[in-house]
Design an enzyme around this catalytic site. Structure first.
Site, PDB file in Angstrom:
ATOM      1  N   CYS A  73     -23.887  15.412  -0.365  1.00  5.81           N
ATOM      2  CA  CYS A  73     -25.026  15.600  -1.305  1.00  5.81           C
ATOM      3  C   CYS A  73     -25.623  14.281  -0.754  1.00  5.81           C
ATOM      4  O   CYS A  73     -26.805  14.142  -0.146  1.00  5.81           O
ATOM      5  CB  CYS A  73     -24.189  14.491  -2.704  1.00  5.81           C
ATOM      6  SG  CYS A  73     -23.445  16.651  -3.547  1.00  5.81           S
ATOM      7  N   CYS A  78     -21.235   8.795   3.564  1.00  9.22           N
ATOM      8  CA  CYS A  78     -20.819   9.290   2.415  1.00  9.22           C
ATOM      9  C   CYS A  78     -19.490   9.433   1.953  1.00  9.22           C
ATOM     10  O   CYS A  78     -18.831   8.623   2.442  1.00  9.22           O
ATOM     11  CB  CYS A  78     -21.924   9.882   1.213  1.00  9.22           C
ATOM     12  SG  CYS A  78     -22.138  11.840   1.342  1.00  9.22           S
ATOM     13  N   ASN A 105     -19.767  13.771   2.376  1.00  7.07           N
ATOM     14  CA  ASN A 105     -20.943  14.292   3.444  1.00  7.07           C
ATOM     15  C   ASN A 105     -21.479  15.633   2.652  1.00  7.07           C
ATOM     16  O   ASN A 105     -21.849  16.471   3.632  1.00  7.07           O
ATOM     17  CB  ASN A 105     -20.099  14.326   4.706  1.00  7.07           C
ATOM     18  CG  ASN A 105     -21.591  14.486   5.748  1.00  7.07           C
ATOM     19  OD1 ASN A 105     -21.121  15.558   7.174  1.00  7.07           O
ATOM     20  ND2 ASN A 105     -22.632  14.444   5.529  1.00  7.07           N
TER      21      ASN A 105
HETATM   22  P1  4NP Z   1     -21.452  12.724  -1.440  1.00  3.24           P
HETATM   23  O1  4NP Z   1     -21.499  13.610  -3.589  1.00  3.24           O
HETATM   24  O2  4NP Z   1     -20.279  11.720  -1.400  1.00  3.24           O
HETATM   25  O3  4NP Z   1     -22.856  12.322  -1.934  1.00  3.24           O
HETATM   26  O4  4NP Z   1     -21.690  13.992  -0.997  1.00  3.24           O
HETATM   27  C1  4NP Z   1     -19.669  14.076  -3.716  1.00  3.24           C
HETATM   28  C2  4NP Z   1     -20.199  14.866  -3.040  1.00  3.24           C
HETATM   29  C3  4NP Z   1     -18.097  16.066  -3.301  1.00  3.24           C
HETATM   30  C4  4NP Z   1     -17.541  14.884  -4.173  1.00  3.24           C
HETATM   31  C5  4NP Z   1     -17.740  13.458  -4.670  1.00  3.24           C
HETATM   32  C6  4NP Z   1     -19.493  13.266  -4.525  1.00  3.24           C
HETATM   33  N1  4NP Z   1     -16.237  15.366  -4.608  1.00  3.24           N
HETATM   34  O5  4NP Z   1     -15.457  14.166  -4.782  1.00  3.24           O
HETATM   35  O6  4NP Z   1     -15.373  16.420  -3.943  1.00  3.24           O
END
Ligand code: 4NP
Length: 153
Positions: A12, A7, A10
């Site tokens: 969520c 994702c 990394n």
């Molecule tokens: P993930 O979610 O891609 O599912 O881990 C996110 C975690 C952090 C951020 C965006 C999405 N961020 O912008 O910091």
């Protein structure tokens, strides 16, 4: 068989897909290696987001041992299949591909679910609790289908 979940952060979606698939692989006694990575460098070294961990624990899945890392070119050598959570992840991963064989490894995770073809696992980071439960339900279903496929391979 080596499977990588990817994702953006990394923290969520992909750590959930990673931890959930690892648990199912272990329960079935399959010879499958599972890992996860983010396309961004934002959260390198971090534990999964607290909200992701709390939601997963409600479903009996411990993610506390996972630490975020960034996707790298060498992952194309190290993994047989690369499952991306959304189309921007696919785009970012494909930009690092060096061959058609690399590109063929990359799929949207939800393409495993027939009625979710071309759909994305929504980014829950800026939303509420129900977003994390929605992510859990989608990832749980996709990994169930994946496990069934791996069992019959
Ligand atoms: P993930 O979610 O891609 O599912 O881990 C996110 C975690 C952090 C951020 C965006 C999405 N961020 O912008 O910091």
């Amino acid at each position: 068989m080596k499977i990588l979940m990817v994702c953006l952060g990394n923290i969520c979606r992909s750590p959930l897909a990673d931890g959930l698939l690892r648990k199912k692989v272990e329960e079935k006694g399959l010879n499958v290696t599972v890992d996860s990575a983010g396309t961004s460098s934002y959260h390198i070294g971090s534990e999964p987001d607290t909200r992701t961990q709390e939601n997963a624990l409600k479903h009996g899945v411990d993610l506390s041992f996972l630490r975020a890392r960034q996707f790298s070119k060498s992952d194309f050598q190290d993994f047989d299949r690369i499952y991306a959570m959304d189309n921007s992840n696919v785009f970012n991963i494909l930009q690092m591909a060096q061959s058609d064989a690399d590109k063929e490894k990359v799929k949207l995770l939800l393409d495993l679910i027939p009625e979710q073809h071309n759909k994305e696992v929504p980014d829950p980071y800026y939303g509420g609790e129900q977003g994390f439960e929605k992510v859990f339900q989608l990832v749980d279903k996709a990994t169930d289908i994946l496990i069934e496929e791996l069992e019959n391979a």
